[in-house]
Motif scaffolding. Structure first.
Motif, PDB file in Angstrom:
ATOM      1  N   ILE A 197      36.631  36.340  63.968  1.00 36.50           N
ATOM      2  CA  ILE A 197      35.686  37.121  64.761  1.00 36.50           C
ATOM      3  C   ILE A 197      34.381  37.314  63.989  1.00 36.50           C
ATOM      4  CG2 ILE A 197      35.301  39.410  65.776  1.00 36.50           C
ATOM      5  CD1 ILE A 197      38.150  39.280  66.767  1.00 36.50           C
ATOM      6  N   ARG A 198      34.523  37.543  62.701  1.00 32.84           N
ATOM      7  CA  ARG A 198      33.319  37.743  61.883  1.00 32.84           C
ATOM      8  C   ARG A 198      32.476  36.460  61.852  1.00 32.84           C
ATOM      9  NH1 ARG A 198      33.308  37.071  56.827  1.00 32.84           N
ATOM     10  NH2 ARG A 198      35.552  37.253  56.647  1.00 32.84           N
ATOM     11  N   VAL A 199      33.134  35.361  61.513  1.00 32.90           N
ATOM     12  CA  VAL A 199      32.385  34.104  61.360  1.00 32.90           C
ATOM     13  C   VAL A 199      31.781  33.637  62.689  1.00 32.90           C
ATOM     14  CG1 VAL A 199      32.610  31.644  60.862  1.00 32.90           C
ATOM     15  CG2 VAL A 199      33.638  33.323  59.341  1.00 32.90           C
ATOM     16  N   LEU A 200      32.619  33.632  63.740  1.00 34.92           N
ATOM     17  CA  LEU A 200      32.127  33.119  65.019  1.00 34.92           C
ATOM     18  C   LEU A 200      31.017  33.988  65.571  1.00 34.92           C
ATOM     19  CD1 LEU A 200      35.164  31.916  67.095  1.00 34.92           C
ATOM     20  CD2 LEU A 200      33.863  30.759  65.345  1.00 34.92           C
ATOM     21  N   MET A 234      38.925  24.528  67.725  1.00 34.68           N
ATOM     22  CA  MET A 234      37.706  25.203  68.140  1.00 34.68           C
ATOM     23  C   MET A 234      37.336  24.821  69.561  1.00 34.68           C
ATOM     24  SD  MET A 234      35.998  27.439  66.964  1.00 34.68           S
ATOM     25  CE  MET A 234      34.468  28.099  67.543  1.00 34.68           C
ATOM     26  N   THR A 235      38.105  23.934  70.199  1.00 37.04           N
ATOM     27  CA  THR A 235      37.775  23.592  71.579  1.00 37.04           C
ATOM     28  C   THR A 235      38.901  23.968  72.518  1.00 37.04           C
ATOM     29  OG1 THR A 235      38.435  21.335  71.033  1.00 37.04           O
ATOM     30  CG2 THR A 235      36.086  21.795  71.064  1.00 37.04           C
ATOM     31  N   TRP A 236      39.694  22.984  72.924  1.00 41.74           N
ATOM     32  CA  TRP A 236      40.642  23.318  73.993  1.00 41.74           C
ATOM     33  C   TRP A 236      41.765  24.245  73.578  1.00 41.74           C
ATOM     34  CZ3 TRP A 236      44.915  19.535  73.821  1.00 41.74           C
ATOM     35  CH2 TRP A 236      44.637  18.446  72.982  1.00 41.74           C
ATOM     36  N   TYR A 237      42.139  24.277  72.326  1.00 41.90           N
ATOM     37  CA  TYR A 237      43.243  25.161  71.959  1.00 41.90           C
ATOM     38  C   TYR A 237      42.844  26.640  72.007  1.00 41.90           C
ATOM     39  CZ  TYR A 237      46.807  21.781  70.694  1.00 41.90           C
ATOM     40  OH  TYR A 237      47.777  20.829  70.736  1.00 41.90           O
ATOM     41  N   SER A 238      41.625  26.922  71.590  1.00 43.17           N
ATOM     42  CA  SER A 238      41.227  28.334  71.535  1.00 43.17           C
ATOM     43  C   SER A 238      40.232  28.684  72.632  1.00 43.17           C
ATOM     44  CB  SER A 238      40.582  28.629  70.192  1.00 43.17           C
ATOM     45  OG  SER A 238      39.364  27.934  70.088  1.00 43.17           O
ATOM     46  N   GLY A 239      39.695  27.673  73.293  1.00 48.29           N
ATOM     47  CA  GLY A 239      38.629  27.937  74.249  1.00 48.29           C
ATOM     48  C   GLY A 239      37.306  28.152  73.528  1.00 48.29           C
ATOM     49  N   GLY A 240      37.312  27.924  72.230  1.00 45.19           N
ATOM     50  CA  GLY A 240      36.075  28.053  71.452  1.00 45.19           C
ATOM     51  C   GLY A 240      35.588  29.487  71.373  1.00 45.19           C
ATOM     52  N   ALA A 241      34.370  29.656  70.914  1.00 47.02           N
ATOM     53  CA  ALA A 241      33.806  30.997  70.753  1.00 47.02           C
ATOM     54  C   ALA A 241      33.765  31.693  72.108  1.00 47.02           C
ATOM     55  CB  ALA A 241      32.404  30.896  70.177  1.00 47.02           C
ATOM     56  N   TYR A 242      33.504  30.914  73.152  1.00 48.27           N
ATOM     57  CA  TYR A 242      33.443  31.482  74.505  1.00 48.27           C
ATOM     58  C   TYR A 242      34.799  32.068  74.888  1.00 48.27           C
ATOM     59  CZ  TYR A 242      32.690  31.619  79.559  1.00 48.27           C
ATOM     60  OH  TYR A 242      32.576  32.011  80.857  1.00 48.27           O
ATOM     61  N   GLY A 243      35.831  31.275  74.710  1.00 49.61           N
ATOM     62  CA  GLY A 243      37.176  31.712  75.076  1.00 49.61           C
ATOM     63  C   GLY A 243      37.598  32.943  74.287  1.00 49.61           C
ATOM     64  N   ILE A 244      37.237  32.962  73.020  1.00 58.43           N
ATOM     65  CA  ILE A 244      37.630  34.089  72.181  1.00 58.43           C
ATOM     66  C   ILE A 244      36.844  35.341  72.578  1.00 58.43           C
ATOM     67  CG2 ILE A 244      37.658  34.947  69.815  1.00 58.43           C
ATOM     68  CD1 ILE A 244      38.216  32.052  68.944  1.00 58.43           C
ATOM     69  N   ALA A 245      35.555  35.157  72.855  1.00 58.23           N
ATOM     70  CA  ALA A 245      34.737  36.306  73.266  1.00 58.23           C
ATOM     71  C   ALA A 245      35.267  36.886  74.574  1.00 58.23           C
ATOM     72  CB  ALA A 245      33.282  35.882  73.432  1.00 58.23           C
ATOM     73  N   GLU A 246      35.620  36.002  75.517  1.00 58.08           N
ATOM     74  CA  GLU A 246      36.155  36.469  76.798  1.00 58.08           C
ATOM     75  C   GLU A 246      37.377  37.348  76.569  1.00 58.08           C
ATOM     76  OE1 GLU A 246      36.284  33.961  80.304  1.00 58.08           O
ATOM     77  OE2 GLU A 246      34.535  35.292  80.263  1.00 58.08           O
ATOM     78  N   GLN A 247      38.276  36.870  75.706  1.00 61.94           N
ATOM     79  CA  GLN A 247      39.489  37.632  75.411  1.00 61.94           C
ATOM     80  C   GLN A 247      39.162  38.980  74.812  1.00 61.94           C
ATOM     81  OE1 GLN A 247      42.629  37.242  76.084  1.00 61.94           O
ATOM     82  NE2 GLN A 247      42.179  35.351  77.190  1.00 61.94           N
ATOM     83  N   LEU A 248      38.206  38.975  73.920  1.00 59.59           N
ATOM     84  CA  LEU A 248      37.850  40.203  73.223  1.00 59.59           C
ATOM     85  C   LEU A 248      37.282  41.227  74.207  1.00 59.59           C
ATOM     86  CD1 LEU A 248      37.930  41.082  70.276  1.00 59.59           C
ATOM     87  CD2 LEU A 248      35.506  40.548  70.146  1.00 59.59           C
ATOM     88  N   PHE A 249      36.410  40.761  75.102  1.00 61.41           N
ATOM     89  CA  PHE A 249      35.832  41.684  76.075  1.00 61.41           C
ATOM     90  C   PHE A 249      36.883  42.150  77.078  1.00 61.41           C
ATOM     91  CE2 PHE A 249      31.792  40.186  74.438  1.00 61.41           C
ATOM     92  CZ  PHE A 249      31.041  41.353  74.459  1.00 61.41           C
TER      93      PHE A 249
END
Ligand code: ADP
Length: 587
Positions: A8-11, A128-143
């Protein structure tokens, strides 16, 4: 937790700086999605109770109006936001893909042959792409996670007011499902590890081999059958991996369906009973049912968010690991002296990483500033390795290399690299223009033309309608040209000359040229390189005549060293024999 934190910090430190609007819009979307269910939760019971009691048409219309219009507005705003946000998905994906590419290009060269580093690169890419959804996917989850926390607070408050017992039922179900989901995720993570190799191989078969440069060999050696069979083998492996995952996760999904049914049954029975006993109205019944459903879904959602976030961050952590991949060779910061250099190999020995065999041993040699050294020897004698060590693509495993009296490891790496202009045997030209291949970005046209003339490509370039702006190969444009092997070598030589580095290296650059053309190139080169230090590796000894000294490599050692006259005069010497054998071609 450490992984979650660092991802989360790095991305977000990078993405937030670049796309702050994305985060603001995500925040707004989260607010709307959090508020949305509560419109129904508060208004529907009023409507139902009004229907069950006085049935005042105006009041009914007002409630229905609020419900419908409110829902419409939220939906429209939400759709708009989603549309805008989706654009960021691609931007963020491209941004991080670019970061990975940039980082791989800057990695120490020897890591390009390091299996662990290559695997890490692959894991970073997929992670960083399809497995995690990338920064977008991670941000969506976080929100979503944040939104769900607020929603839960709302639902719990509503339920506590009328039927607090319901909370217990929901919590039990959610806890059970949480355990099941967590097991399921573990299985998926293990499958990801298993599938990483298969994915890399798929990438090779899917993209690597369709590269037209393989085209000739694939056709003429009928390699297709072998490739297809190999591919089938890996497909089987990959399919087995996926099947394994599906078999292992199926029981958990079944379990979760059953717990959901049981919870629904208990809820209806309990709340229904409270209505029958006239503890609360039918309106409140509907409110409890929706709040219970909402709470259950949101709790499930929250757990899913946490697990999904952990899982996605585990995958994306591979990106962090790759970006922090340890350097293969240490780097100093000493500045490099301007002008020509004194180069010394002191007792240098070398074995390639991951191997024990010494391909160089006890190599001692001093090359004076401006000296021209010819390196000869049979295939596999260690000539190219010698050059690779000199250019610091690898570090010696024994002894040391000095430049101007200082260990080359102490110099600033980039600055050190700038001292060399090598043409390797396996040089690569890009699918860019001729000019870009030689001069890269800052093209000095006059110098470019001078060099094209020097390597005798001026005739070829003049015939092209776009001249030096013609693209090589057909990667980008239909009318890209396909230069011959000899022409490609000449382009690579022009590239090396363009760099104007103090040390120029030709590693068998003339293999694709005919002996006369080769002789010409060396003759020209000799004049052009002039006062610069030069290393020539060639099977053809004609090059040696232009050099001050010759080093003859044999089995990783310098077996003979001296001028052409000295070496040619050693009776039975390696050089003397090689020269004699070839001399007939030049006489
Ligand atoms: P030359 O240039 O004289 O033909 P090289 O320096 O290319 O010889 O190779 C010397 C030896 O090192 C050869 O036996 C070769 O197989 C081995 N070698 C070259 N590159 C690698 C590598 N990347 N990994 C392992 N061994 C290598």
């Amino acid at each position: 937790m450490k992984k979650l934190n660092s991802v989360i910090r790095v991305l977000f430190s990078t993405a937030w700086k670049r796309y702050p609007r994305f985060f603001l819009l995500e925040g707004l979307k989260t607010l709307i999605e959090t508020a949305r269910p509560f419109l129904g939760i508060f208004i529907t019971p009023l409507l139902v109770d009004e229907l069950c009691t006085s049935r005042n048409l105006r009041t009914l219309a007002l409630y229905a109006g609020i419900l419908v219009v409110g829902e419409c507005i939220l939906q429209v705003v939400n759709d708009r936001l989603n549309m805008t946000l989706q654009k960021y998905q691609e931007r963020l994906d491209n941004y991080f893909t670019m970061q990975i590419s940039l980082h791989s290009m800057g990695l120490d060269f020897q890591l390009t042959e390091d299996k662990a580093a290559l695997d890490q690169l692959e894991k970073a890419r997929t992670g960083m792409t399809w497995y995690s959804g990338g920064a977008y996917g991670i941000a969506e989850q976080l929100f979503m996670f944040l939104g769900n926390i607020f929603k839960i607070a709302g639902f719990v408050t509503v339920i506590t007011l009328h039927a607090p017992l319901l909370l217990a039922v929901i919590l039990v179900q959610v806890a059970l499902n949480g355990v099941a989901t967590s097991r399921q995720n573990k299985v998926e993570l293990e499958a990801y590890g298993r599938l990483s190799k298969a994915n890399r191989l798929f990438g090779y078969f899917g993209w690597g081999i369709v590269d037209f440069r393989f085209g000739k060999d694939i056709r003429l050696y009928d390699a297709r059958r072998m490739l297809v069979n190999k591919w089938k083998g890996y497909t089987k492996e990959s399919t087995e991996g996926w099947k394994w995952q599906a078999d292992k996760t199926y029981p958990y999904s079944m379990f979760m369906t059953v717990t959901g049914l049981v919870r629904a049954l208990i809820t209806y029975a309990y709340v229904g009973l409270l209505v029958i006993r006239q503890v609360f109205s039918i309106g409140t019944f509907t409110q409890m049912i929706s709040a219970a459903g909402g709470l259950n879904d949101t709790l499930g959602g929250l757990i899913w968010n946490v697990q999904e976030l952990t899982k996605r961050c585990n995958y994306a952590y591979e990106y962090v690991l790759f970006m922090e991949y340890p350097e293969a060779i240490p780097k100093g910061n000493a500045p490099v002296k301007k002008g020509e250099h004194l180069l010394e190999f002191q007792n240098v020995g070398f074995a390639y990483p991951g191997t024990d065999r010494k391909v160089l041993e006890g190599v001692n040699i001093t090359v004076e500033p401006g000296e021209h050294l010819s390196i000869v020897g049979l295939n596999g004698a260690g000539k190219t390795t010698f050059i690779k060590l000199l250019c610091r693509l690898y570090d010696p495993t024994e002894g040391r290399i000095l430049m101007d009296g200082r260990d080359i490891r102490e110099y600033d790496y980039q600055e050190y690299m700038r001292q060399f202009a090598p043409v390797f045997q396996d040089f690569k030209l890009f699918g860019f223009t001729i000019g870009e291949n030689i001069a890269f970005e800052d093209q000095d046209r006059e110098k470019l033309e001078r060099l094209l003339k020097l390597v005798e490509l001026d005739g070829m370039v003049e015939k092209l309608s776009k001249g030096a702006d013609t693209r090589l190969f057909k990667v980008f444009e239909e009318d890209g040209i396909e230069p011959s092997g000899g022409e490609q070598q000449k382009l690579a030589i022009a590239r090396a000359l363009y760099k104007e580095a103090p040390v120029i290296i030709l590693d068998e650059p003339t293999a694709a040229l005919d002996p006369i053309a080769e002789y010409e190139i060396y003759r020209q080169f000799h004049t052009l390189v002039g006062g610069k230090t030069a290393f020539y590796i060639s099977h053809r000894l004609s090059s040696c005549r232009f050099c001050d000294r010759i080093a003859v490599f044999e089995d990783g050692k310098i077996a003979e060293y001296g001028s052409h006259e000295e070496l040619a005069g050693i009776p039975g010497g390696i050089y003397a024999k090689m020269f004699e054998a070839q001399a007939q071609y030049y006489k």
